[in-house]
Design a protein around this motif. Structure first.
Motif, PDB file in Angstrom:
ATOM      1  N   PRO A 135      39.424 -58.603 -36.214  1.00 57.37           N
ATOM      2  CA  PRO A 135      40.568 -59.144 -35.464  1.00 57.37           C
ATOM      3  C   PRO A 135      40.959 -60.567 -35.990  1.00 57.37           C
ATOM      4  O   PRO A 135      42.111 -60.894 -36.185  1.00 57.37           O
ATOM      5  N   LEU A 136      40.247 -61.390 -36.594  1.00 59.40           N
ATOM      6  CA  LEU A 136      40.538 -62.682 -37.075  1.00 59.40           C
ATOM      7  C   LEU A 136      41.352 -62.623 -38.100  1.00 59.40           C
ATOM      8  O   LEU A 136      42.630 -63.169 -38.255  1.00 59.40           O
ATOM      9  N   SER A 137      40.946 -61.750 -39.032  1.00 56.70           N
ATOM     10  CA  SER A 137      41.920 -61.767 -40.399  1.00 56.70           C
ATOM     11  C   SER A 137      43.342 -60.855 -39.929  1.00 56.70           C
ATOM     12  O   SER A 137      44.225 -61.312 -40.277  1.00 56.70           O
ATOM     13  N   ARG A 138      43.190 -60.030 -38.938  1.00 54.66           N
ATOM     14  CA  ARG A 138      44.508 -59.495 -38.439  1.00 54.66           C
ATOM     15  C   ARG A 138      45.410 -60.570 -38.055  1.00 54.66           C
ATOM     16  O   ARG A 138      46.288 -60.471 -38.213  1.00 54.66           O
ATOM     17  N   LYS A 139      44.663 -61.591 -37.033  1.00 54.54           N
ATOM     18  CA  LYS A 139      45.604 -62.478 -36.440  1.00 54.54           C
ATOM     19  C   LYS A 139      46.360 -63.389 -37.804  1.00 54.54           C
ATOM     20  O   LYS A 139      47.534 -63.491 -37.821  1.00 54.54           O
ATOM     21  N   HIS A 140      45.147 -63.616 -38.696  1.00 52.80           N
ATOM     22  CA  HIS A 140      45.751 -64.454 -39.881  1.00 52.80           C
ATOM     23  C   HIS A 140      46.968 -63.798 -40.578  1.00 52.80           C
ATOM     24  O   HIS A 140      48.130 -63.960 -40.848  1.00 52.80           O
ATOM     25  N   LEU A 141      46.764 -62.396 -40.725  1.00 49.45           N
ATOM     26  CA  LEU A 141      47.829 -61.612 -41.385  1.00 49.45           C
ATOM     27  C   LEU A 141      49.179 -61.524 -40.561  1.00 49.45           C
ATOM     28  O   LEU A 141      50.197 -61.725 -41.156  1.00 49.45           O
ATOM     29  N   GLN A 142      49.161 -61.274 -39.374  1.00 52.06           N
ATOM     30  CA  GLN A 142      50.140 -61.408 -38.501  1.00 52.06           C
ATOM     31  C   GLN A 142      50.888 -62.608 -38.610  1.00 52.06           C
ATOM     32  O   GLN A 142      52.116 -62.583 -38.953  1.00 52.06           O
ATOM     33  N   ASN A 143      50.387 -63.810 -38.693  1.00 47.40           N
ATOM     34  CA  ASN A 143      50.964 -65.256 -38.957  1.00 47.40           C
ATOM     35  C   ASN A 143      51.839 -64.953 -40.094  1.00 47.40           C
ATOM     36  O   ASN A 143      53.025 -65.476 -40.240  1.00 47.40           O
ATOM     37  N   GLU A 144      50.861 -64.859 -41.218  1.00 49.68           N
ATOM     38  CA  GLU A 144      51.493 -64.802 -42.496  1.00 49.68           C
ATOM     39  C   GLU A 144      52.739 -63.794 -42.692  1.00 49.68           C
ATOM     40  O   GLU A 144      53.647 -64.064 -43.084  1.00 49.68           O
ATOM     41  N   PHE A 145      52.838 -62.585 -41.753  1.00 49.02           N
ATOM     42  CA  PHE A 145      53.657 -61.745 -41.994  1.00 49.02           C
ATOM     43  C   PHE A 145      55.156 -62.066 -41.261  1.00 49.02           C
ATOM     44  O   PHE A 145      56.121 -62.269 -41.794  1.00 49.02           O
ATOM     45  N   LEU A 146      54.621 -62.990 -39.991  1.00 55.52           N
ATOM     46  CA  LEU A 146      55.923 -63.480 -39.450  1.00 55.52           C
ATOM     47  C   LEU A 146      56.688 -64.639 -40.412  1.00 55.52           C
ATOM     48  O   LEU A 146      57.814 -64.707 -40.528  1.00 55.52           O
ATOM     49  N   LYS A 147      55.647 -65.386 -41.131  1.00 50.54           N
ATOM     50  CA  LYS A 147      56.219 -66.382 -41.827  1.00 50.54           C
ATOM     51  C   LYS A 147      57.156 -65.720 -43.068  1.00 50.54           C
ATOM     52  O   LYS A 147      58.380 -66.012 -43.307  1.00 50.54           O
TER      53      LYS A 147
END
Lengths: 313, 313, 248, 390
Positions: B168-180
């Motif tokens: 979950p943690l790195s998923r949240k991180h990946l999502q933010n980066e993907f949005l960027k």
């Protein structure tokens, strides 16, 4: 569970097929009930025929025998069995005495009686093993070609063969490894008749009587045992050997000293049929087994009946 | 950009997708949301013709997908899957260069692109480019997967639960980066997931599917106001509205009207966090501060409640 | 692909051993015979090197042919069009596994006669099985999601096979080749029985006479040859082996 | 006509063509003489039309492409096979050729082609048949029929039976030796292999030693390994002659048994290790956590779960041993291999090879179905992956 039933069926099938075929030989009045004479021979046809003749003759003479004919499947096991106490009577060839006494190349082995006498007293002295009287036959190692080939290149004896090879006749000779190496084999013949077989003309591995007769793969010459039963059927011609290079291989029974002392009568019982086994007779008997495919036991029985040693059942 | 016209897919008697029609405007992330087995993955794979549709048409930039040669079509669409599927015998660099090499880019351009891509997904070129997939962690591998999909700068990006297998943690991180990245590149993305949270966070538009049928297709906020479909309401869950707050940033709705409050929150923070700060600190209004700390305005509990109504009209 | 020498060292040592053995064993044998006083009038007509050469030729031909046939059969049974005959190939290959190589050799003699030709045919029949199983297991072993992603990225079918499926399946395929070669080496020793020459002649001689020296002469070169083949192929296999790939 | 039954139809047609081929069977006046080629019509006489009729029925059934039709097709194929064998041997007397008591009929290329194509038909048909027990049942019945015919001497015309009669005295003995060698080797291999497999999976040191030995001996050809073993056996038998009656002698089955045991141990060790590795992980931890003692864990958890892999290893080893025992005959060890050494007639080889193939086949099928039927088998993960093929 159904699958398991069908598996059991398959195994049952295999069992019935095999058990049904074998039947043990029936019981007889016996002289030496307690320790039967163990008769152990190799499983090539000539050995088996003579083995069964001995078995039938001894049983007729009232001796109980343990039938281990064919139990020795390799000729090299023969000598080991001959000397070991596991077997009482077996069969050997006088010519093999040359190996047993490691006297390759000695001329003495080229005469039946001298060779026989030599191995007889050697084995009597060293191993207390009796070589009974030999059959008047010679199953030695010579070369054979098809009759047509012999006629076409008018090859009658080894001199003609040497001439044929020397002026470049096309040759593909099949022979087991040992015959290429030992003094009275190919090397001896080459020296005596003055010819040389090139390595690419040699097919080392095993005798190839059938292939030579059918000419498969260009095979036109093979080493052959002179009492081989398939010579006529395969239309082969055994090239004569006037200089008698290979030793004389006369078949004769070999029995333990102890057994002969206990039952000296065996010598006469076996000699009765051994003395009638000339080379031609052996060829005929082998022919029945190898060419026609008869069972060695029936062939032995018919022969003993034909020479009056056994009354036909 | 992409228009699906009553596409249908039958596997024998079972219909995976029934008459799905969908219009995905360029530069937007369209999320296909639904339970597993509702046909969302099948739909995704029909777009790049990994699975041929039983009937119906797919138009890309107005042209029917069948007119494009299959390889060309797929090369114009990045493809990321949950199992990542990096080529185990290629290094990270070679993996990323897969599609560009298909398009025959020259080496200099390739190398530049690989550096660019790795920087974009936040991986250091020197340490990672020579590594093999089995040496990467789940998160790193998925980043390389995304980099590989975007390497040839395709206009469309197909993603099938790409962050499903990550913690979950790195998923949240990946999502933010993907949005960027998405804000930067403005790709047309079709994103398949079964996680409502992820759908809300990423999706410009959410298409909710059930048993192969499209239930609802609207913006996350629109789903609250206009959605009548009972299945969708249950699926999105009763606290869906609070979750949608995550899409709005505090700075977006800050204004001068109310009195200053000592509790402040950065402009970039989303309303969901703002609401929880209000509850935590027990104050019904917050001061919104920009990066350098100056106050940009304030928001009150009322503003958060009406946020959906205001953005809609 | 960094190239280490370490795994190839044992191969070199064994090759040197084999060469030394084939050059000097004859003399050692005769010296020992003189020492022990055994008069051995056997005059070997064959040089060991020539037999090793013959053996390698047979194994090479039969190995190459069985690899070609095995790969073709494997490709056929994996391809879409010939999916139907896949079960037939599998059952046939399964049955041939049950037939002892000795029987195969002798059955082919009446058809092809004695000599190397028959031996190669028999060895091919024995050798095709592991190659076929290696190819099928190798290609099926490639993770399906990797292939799906490759297709999804727009790689043409042919390129997928060349660049993705083959390299990943290679270790298992090579293992199939290795097993096939090992079977061929041992079946080739039996082939001497039908006049195909090779080291089998010495071995048959050894089995017949049972003399220690002949046994050593007959068996050591074959074992060395088999182990050399095995290690060579294992090294080639490791080059492709993915798990052990690392950037350091 | 759907795609799949195109292959079956082609196979049925091939079997029809095979019957029409001129070189169907070989007639031999004597055991050694060259073959005379005879066609099926000539050889079978009117029975030829019966068999052709059967093949035609099979063709019709296959065209129907129904489930029951395939079952019937399989039945007719087997029936055709049994009838063909029966009529072939019966027709020997009526052949208008010069015959002797020893003339015989052996399988020609036509017959082999017919057998191959009919087997193909049965295999393809079995794909479409849902009843799993149907095919094994028919095959067993037809095999029993053939066995009964052979025992009653109805199949004597065939060359294989003629060869059998000429080798009768030693045949059963050789077969029994073959079976005893196989069972002995398998027993030894299991006793050594399974514990070794467990040990290897447990301690790294054991694994290193065992696998280095295995890797080397595995590559050494069987026959040369046997020859090498003859040396120690020779030394033993000369030093302690009394060991001879236990078979510890240079020639004979001794060295072959030891070599075969070695080769049989390898697959068992590999598969046992794979089996136990499969089990190790979490099951054992959970069992320990629940307070089970070491031995109960082994017998209650590890063994049952690893059992299918062990059986698989034994199956491979058994098949290899049955075929490997033929090598024993090359050093006077007896067994069916003896018949495979004679190159002068193909039928002697068949006489030796058929029982070996039947034994190998039934052991393989038996153990495979045993693995499936085990009640306490763990989750049905395919063990094929862990299988260590020879």
């Amino acid at each position: 569970m159904k699958k398991a039933i069908s598996m059991v069926l398959a195994v049952a099938m295999m069992a019935t097929m095999l058990v049904g075929c074998g039947k043990k030989s029936e019981e007889k009045k016996v002289v030496n009930a307690d320790d039967p004479i163990v008769l152990m021979l190799p499983s090539t046809s000539e050995y088996e025929i003579i083995g069964y003749m001995t078995l039938l003759a001894l049983e007729k003479g009232g001796y109980a025998c343990e039938n281990k004919i064919g139990a020795i499947s390799g000729l090299d096991m023969l000598r080991e069995m001959m000397l070991s106490d596991e077997c009482d009577i077996t069969m050997g060839y006088t010519g093999n005495g040359m190996y047993y006494m490691e006297e390759e190349g000695e001329k003495v082995w080229n005469s039946l009686q001298d060779g026989y006498a030599r191995i007889k007293d050697y084995d009597k002295k060293t191993n207390n093993v009796d070589w009974l009287s030999p059959a008047p036959a010679n199953n030695t190692e010579l070369l054979a070609v098809t009759k047509e080939f012999a006629a076409a290149n008018n090859i009658e004896d080894m001199y003609d063969f040497a001439e044929y090879v020397n002026n470049g006749g096309e040759l593909k000779l099949a022979t087991p490894q040992y015959w290429v190496e030992y003094a009275q084999g190919l090397p001896g013949m080459e020296k005596a008749y003055g010819f040389k077989v090139a390595e690419n003309q040699l097919v080392i591995g095993a005798k190839a009587e059938k292939e030579v007769s059918e000419g498969t793969d260009g095979m036109n010459c093979t080493m052959i045992f002179t009492t081989d039963g398939r010579i006529d059927e395969l239309g082969l011609y055994v090239i004569k050997d006037p200089l008698e290079i290979p030793p004389v291989y006369a078949p004769c029974l070999v029995a333990k000293g102890a057994v002969m002392e206990a039952y000296p009568e065996i010598a006469d019982l076996t000699n009765a049929f051994m003395k009638t086994l000339t080379t031609e007779v052996l060829i005929g008997l082998n022919r029945k087994v190898d060419s026609e495919g008869a069972d060695p036991e029936t062939v032995a029985r018919d022969y003993l009946v034909s020479i009056g040693l056994l009354d036909a059942e | 950009m992409i228009r699906l016209e009553s596409i249908r897919k039958d596997y024998g008697s079972m219909t995976a997708v029934k008459d799905l029609s969908l219009e995905i405007p360029a530069g937007e992330i369209c999320v296909l949301l639904g339970l597993s087995g509702c046909g969302k993955s099948t739909t995704l794979r029909m777009i790049n013709k990994l699975i041929p549709p039983s009937s119906g048409h797919i138009y890309i930039n107005g042209k029917d997908a069948d007119e494009y040669p299959v390889e060309k079509l797929r090369q114009s669409m990045g493809y990321v899957v949950q199992s990542i599927g990096l080529f185990p015998h290629f290094t990270v660099a070679e993996n990323i260069a897969t599609v560009p090499r298909l398009l025959k880019w020259d080496n200099a351009r390739l190398d530049r692109r690989i550096r660019e891509m790795l920087m974009m997904v936040g991986l250091d070129y020197d340490t990672y480019s020579k590594k093999y997939p089995n040496e990467l962690s789940g998160g790193e591998a998925q980043r390389v997967g995304v980099a590989r999909a975007l390497a040839a700068d395709p206009p469309i990006l197909l993603m099938d639960e790409p962050f499903g297998a990550v913690d979950p943690l790195s998923r949240k991180h990946l999502q933010n980066e993907f949005l960027k990245i998405q804000r930067e590149l403005k790709k047309t993305v079709i994103f398949v997931t079964h996680d409502v949270e992820e759908a809300i966070k990423l999706g410009d538009k959410i298409a909710i599917m059930n048993c192969g049928e499209l239930q609802e297709y609207d913006t996350p906020e629109g789903l609250i106001i206009r959605c009548k479909n009972q299945f969708v309401k249950d699926f999105l869950g009763s606290e869906y509205a609070i979750r949608v707050l995550a899409r709005f940033s505090a700075g977006g709705i800050a204004h001068e009207r109310d009195a200053k409050s000592e509790v402040c929150v950065p402009a970039s923070e989303n309303l969901q966090v703002a609401l929880s700060v209000m509850i935590e600190r027990g104050s019904s209004s917050l001061t919104v501060t920009s990066q350098d700390g100056t106050s940009v305005g304030s928001i009150s509990i009322g503003d958060i409640v009406d946020v959906l109504r205001n953005t809609e009209n | 692909m960094k190239y280490e020498l370490k795994p190839w060292l044992p191969v070199l040592i064994l090759i040197v051993l084999l060469v030394l053995f084939s050059l000097f064993f004859q003399d050692i044998k005769f010296k020992i015979y003189d020492l022990l006083g055994i008069s051995d009038a056997w005059e070997t007509r064959y040089s060991l090197a020539k037999l090793i050469g013959q053996h390698i030729v047979i194994v090479f031909y039969s190995g190459a042919i069985s690899i070609v046939i095995g790969v073709i059969l494997g490709a056929l049974s994996l391809s879409e069009r010939f999916k139907e005959i896949r079960i037939l190939i599998e059952k046939a290959v399964y049955l041939f596994q049950m037939i002892p190589s000795l029987a195969l050799l002798t059955i082919l003699v009446p058809i092809f006669g004695m000599g190397q030709k028959t031996a190669v045919v028999a060895l091919v029949v024995c050798g095709v099985l592991p190659v076929y199983m290696g190819v099928v297991a190798g290609v099926n072993g490639v993770p399906s999601d990797v292939i799906e992603v490759a297709e999804g990225l727009g790689m043409p079918k042919l390129r997928i096979y060349r660049q993705i499926v083959l390299p990943l399946a290679m270790p298992v395929i090579l293992a199939g080749f290795r097993t096939s070669l090992i079977i061929n080496v041992s079946a080739a020793t039996l082939a001497a029985k039908i006049g195909a020459g090779g080291l089998g002649i010495l071995l048959l001689n050894a089995l017949k006479t049972g003399k220690t020296m002949t046994i050593i002469e007959g068996t050591i070169p074959i074992c060395l040859l088999a182990i050399i083949f095995d290690i060579c192929l294992k090294n080639i296999e490791n080059i492709f082996y993915v798990e052990r790939k690392s950037s350091n | 006509m759907k795609r799949y039954n195109k292959t079956i139809i082609v196979l049925v047609l091939i079997s029809g063509v095979a019957l029409v081929l001129p070189q169907f069977m070989y007639f031999k006046k004597l055991r050694i003489v060259a073959n005379e080629i005879i066609s099926a019509l000539f050889c079978l006489g009117d029975a030829f039309y019966i068999v052709m009729g059967l093949i035609f029925i099979v063709l019709v059934l296959v065209l129907l492409d129904k489930h029951w039709a395939y079952c019937a097709a399989e039945l007719f194929c087997c029936a055709a096979f049994v009838l063909l064998l029966y009529y072939e041997s019966q027709s020997l007397e009526s052949l208008p050729l010069e015959k002797t008591e020893f003339s015989r009929l052996s399988f020609g290329p036509g017959m082999w082609l017919w057998l191959a194509s009919t087997a193909g038909v049965i295999i393809k048909a079995s794909e479409r048949v849902k009843l799993k027990w149907w095919l094994p049942l028919i095959i067993s019945i037809s095999a029993l029929l053939i066995a009964a015919l052979a025992v009653e001497g109805r199949l004597d015309g065939l060359a294989v039976m003629k060869e059998y009669y000429s080798q009768k005295s030693m045949y059963l003995e050789n077969l029994i030796t073959h079976i005893t060698i196989t069972l002995g080797v398998m027993a030894a291999a299991i006793i050594i292999g399974v514990p070794l497999g467990y040990l290897v999976q447990k301690s790294k040191a054991a694994e290193k030693i065992t696998f280095s030995i295995i890797n080397i001996t595995e590559t050494i050809p069987g026959i040369s390994f046997i020859a090498l073993l003859m040396i120690p056996f020779a030394l033993l038998s000369t030093k302690y002659p009394e060991l001879r009656q236990f078979g510890i002698k240079q020639f004979g089955a001794g060295p072959a048994c030891v070599a075969l045991t070695f080769y049989a141990v390898f697959p068992i060790v590999h598969n046992t290790r794979a089996g136990f590795k499969l089990v190790d992980g979490n099951f054992v931890e959970v069992a320990k956590a629940m307070g089970m003692s070491g031995s109960t864990i082994f017998f209650k958890i590890m063994l049952p779960l690893a059992f299918p892999a062990i059986i698989n290893g034994i199956r491979i080893a058994a098949v290899y041993t049955v075929t490997g025992t033929t090598l024993a005959s090359m050093i006077g060890g007896g067994g069916l291999g003896y018949y495979m050494l004679q190159t002068d007639s193909m039928d002697t080889v068949l006489l030796g090879a058929i029982p070996v193939v039947i034994m190998a086949f039934s052991i393989d099928k038996g153990l495979r179905s045993a693995v499936r039927l085990l009640p306490f088998v763990g989750e049905k993960r395919s063990i094929e992956g862990a299988e260590r093929g020879i």
